[in-house]
Scaffold this motif. Structure first.
Motif, PDB file in Angstrom:
ATOM      1  N   GLY A  50       0.744  -1.090  -0.060  1.00 39.82           N
ATOM      2  CA  GLY A  50      -0.216  -0.018  -0.216  1.00 39.82           C
ATOM      3  C   GLY A  50       0.867   1.222  -0.013  1.00 39.82           C
ATOM      4  O   GLY A  50       0.447   2.176  -0.710  1.00 39.82           O
ATOM      5  N   ARG A  51       1.791   1.134   0.890  1.00 41.05           N
ATOM      6  CA  ARG A  51       3.075   2.416   0.937  1.00 41.05           C
ATOM      7  C   ARG A  51       3.573   2.682  -0.386  1.00 41.05           C
ATOM      8  O   ARG A  51       3.798   3.715  -0.943  1.00 41.05           O
ATOM      9  N   VAL A 120      -6.965   6.460   3.702  1.00 35.93           N
ATOM     10  CA  VAL A 120      -6.604   7.743   4.004  1.00 35.93           C
ATOM     11  C   VAL A 120      -5.309   7.881   5.303  1.00 35.93           C
ATOM     12  O   VAL A 120      -4.509   8.836   4.916  1.00 35.93           O
ATOM     13  N   GLY A 121      -5.278   7.162   6.044  1.00 36.98           N
ATOM     14  CA  GLY A 121      -4.311   6.974   7.102  1.00 36.98           C
ATOM     15  C   GLY A 121      -2.738   6.686   6.438  1.00 36.98           C
ATOM     16  O   GLY A 121      -2.091   7.384   6.660  1.00 36.98           O
ATOM     17  N   LEU A 122      -2.829   5.830   5.678  1.00 31.13           N
ATOM     18  CA  LEU A 122      -1.595   5.381   4.922  1.00 31.13           C
ATOM     19  C   LEU A 122      -1.223   6.361   3.835  1.00 31.13           C
ATOM     20  O   LEU A 122      -0.232   6.657   3.557  1.00 31.13           O
ATOM     21  N   TYR A 130       2.608   4.571  10.526  1.00 31.97           N
ATOM     22  CA  TYR A 130       1.411   4.031  10.467  1.00 31.97           C
ATOM     23  C   TYR A 130       1.004   2.844  11.305  1.00 31.97           C
ATOM     24  O   TYR A 130       0.207   2.693  12.095  1.00 31.97           O
ATOM     25  N   SER A 131       2.004   1.796  11.068  1.00 34.71           N
ATOM     26  CA  SER A 131       1.974   0.621  11.622  1.00 34.71           C
ATOM     27  C   SER A 131       2.022   0.699  13.157  1.00 34.71           C
ATOM     28  O   SER A 131       1.164   0.028  13.992  1.00 34.71           O
ATOM     29  N   ILE A 190      -4.576  14.532  10.107  1.00 38.23           N
ATOM     30  CA  ILE A 190      -5.908  14.144   9.512  1.00 38.23           C
ATOM     31  C   ILE A 190      -5.740  12.200   9.514  1.00 38.23           C
ATOM     32  O   ILE A 190      -6.434  11.499   9.882  1.00 38.23           O
ATOM     33  N   SER A 191      -4.462  11.978   8.883  1.00 27.34           N
ATOM     34  CA  SER A 191      -4.022  10.485   8.920  1.00 27.34           C
ATOM     35  C   SER A 191      -3.740   9.826  10.073  1.00 27.34           C
ATOM     36  O   SER A 191      -4.371   8.831  10.184  1.00 27.34           O
ATOM     37  N   PHE A 192      -3.233  10.769  11.165  1.00 25.18           N
ATOM     38  CA  PHE A 192      -3.393  10.146  12.354  1.00 25.18           C
ATOM     39  C   PHE A 192      -4.580   9.679  13.000  1.00 25.18           C
ATOM     40  O   PHE A 192      -4.862   8.668  13.611  1.00 25.18           O
ATOM     41  N   LEU A 193      -5.532  10.896  12.957  1.00 24.84           N
ATOM     42  CA  LEU A 193      -6.961  10.449  13.350  1.00 24.84           C
ATOM     43  C   LEU A 193      -7.552   9.447  12.666  1.00 24.84           C
ATOM     44  O   LEU A 193      -8.217   8.744  13.354  1.00 24.84           O
TER      45      LEU A 193
END
Length: 365
Positions: A50-51, A120-122, A130-131, A190-193
């Motif tokens: 995905g990354r 969205v997070g990744l 992310y992990s 945003i990605s963190f949340l």
């Protein structure tokens, strides 16, 4: 004597399910190990792919969401290969088609939303960050399992949940944290949340699946596990497809493939292998829910998430600063705390069963 997890799988009347009753200790451990392998390999590969998709020019969040469930048809192969149970039917009335359809539809909708939040997070986080944020799912699942599945909430499990929460908090307040391409702080938040919310929703899904098996479906066979995975993935894939076309992102897919950093073939293979890896991971997750519990399934997911940052350093040259190292060590500590609690529970169960067996033998004599 069978291990603790083996003893936890009980039907509504308190007896072991017919399927697991046939397994001896080594067969049970083999089934657990096989599902752990599926989960760890599938989840690690899916995150890295995905990354890679985003790094090489992919930008469709709905496509990244769709591939997480699109490969569900391959599950029909083991479903048809697994023989039907020869045990006589249980006296419990099976749920109606309408009830099953409602369960599959509801869980499928939640899975689609959860996958979108993960996508969205990744998008704006490095694979390692992310992990580590995803590792908080164990803390969420400990809470949901306590209220929904009547899972014991001991001091060690509480310790595990608190430590994992601290691990995520370290990532959140880390001033050096940034996205893979220097994204803005706002996008990082945003990605963190989104990732944190997705972890909570994912944990809720695991507990709801276990509750459905125990209270509604009442047939805890691997065939039922596969059927749940197939039909919920079907619903999630349909929702993701609708989102892909409704958002208009489908119009840019051809341009993505043409401009993909490593070529068109690589673009297609990245999406295909991501879909296969996600499905392999899902089989391991639901399989561990069936064989052990939702909390144990989430613990193994956390192990994989603690390992993935190391792989991201090798493949994507992610920066691992002191804060990330501490966060990763805390995640591992949280996992060890839960495993030790599992060991204590198993030891206690063995002692109790030996005492009961001894009393029974004395009374028979």
């Amino acid at each position: 004597m069978a291990p603790k997890g083996y003893q936890e799988i009980v039907s509504i009347d308190g007896s072991l399910t017919n399927h697991l009753r046939k397994l001896n200790q080594w067969q049970w451990w083999f089934l657990v190990a096989l599902n752990i392998f599926f989960l760890v390999i599938g989840q690690s590969a899916a995150i890295l792919l995905g990354r890679f998709y985003y790094d090489q020019g992919g930008n469709s969040k709905w496509m990244a969401t769709l591939v997480q469930t699109l490969a569900f048809p391959i599950l029909f192969i083991p479903l048809f290969l697994i023989p039907s149970s020869q045990e006589p039917p249980t006296p419990l009335v099976p749920p109606s088609i309408k009830i099953l359809a409602l369960i599959y539809f509801s869980l499928g909708m939640l899975i689609a939303g959860d996958n979108m939040m993960y996508s969205v997070g990744l998008l704006y986080l490095s694979a390692s960050t992310y992990s580590l944020i995803c590792a908080t799912q164990l803390a969420f699942n400990a809470v949901f399992s306590y209220f929904i599945n009547s899972q014991k909430f001991t001091a060690l499990i509480l310790n595990s949940a608190v430590i994992l929460s601290f691990s995520a908090a370290l990532i959140a307040v880390n001033d050096d944290s940034e996205g893979p391409s220097g994204v803005s702080k706002w996008k990082y938040i945003i990605s963190f949340l989104c990732t944190l919310g997705a972890s909570a929703l994912y944990s809720l899904l695991l507990s709801l699946m276990q509750l459905c098996f125990q209270k509604v479906i009442k047939r805890e066979t691997f065939s039922m596990v596969l059927e749940m995975q197939i039909y919920t993935s079907l619903v999630a894939s349909c929702v993701s497809t609708v989102g892909l076309f409704a958002s208009g992102e489908w119009k840019s897919l051809h341009w993505e493939m043409v401009t993909f950093g490593t070529g068109r073939v690589s673009y297609v293979m990245t999406l295909v292998f991501t879909a296969l890896a996600r499905q392999l991971c899902s089989v391991g997750i639901v399989g561990l829910i069936f064989v052990v519990s939702s909390l144990f399934s989430n613990v193994i997911s956390t192990v994989s998430l603690a390992i993935t940052p190391l792989a991201s350093v090798i493949f994507f040259h992610d920066k691992i600063n002191g804060v990330k190292v501490i966060a990763m060590l805390l995640a591992i500590w949280g996992f060890i705390s839960y495993i030790y609690q599992n060991y204590l529970d198993d030891l206690k169960a063995r002692t109790t069963q030996n005492d009961v067996s001894g009393s029974h033998n004395d009374s028979s004599a």
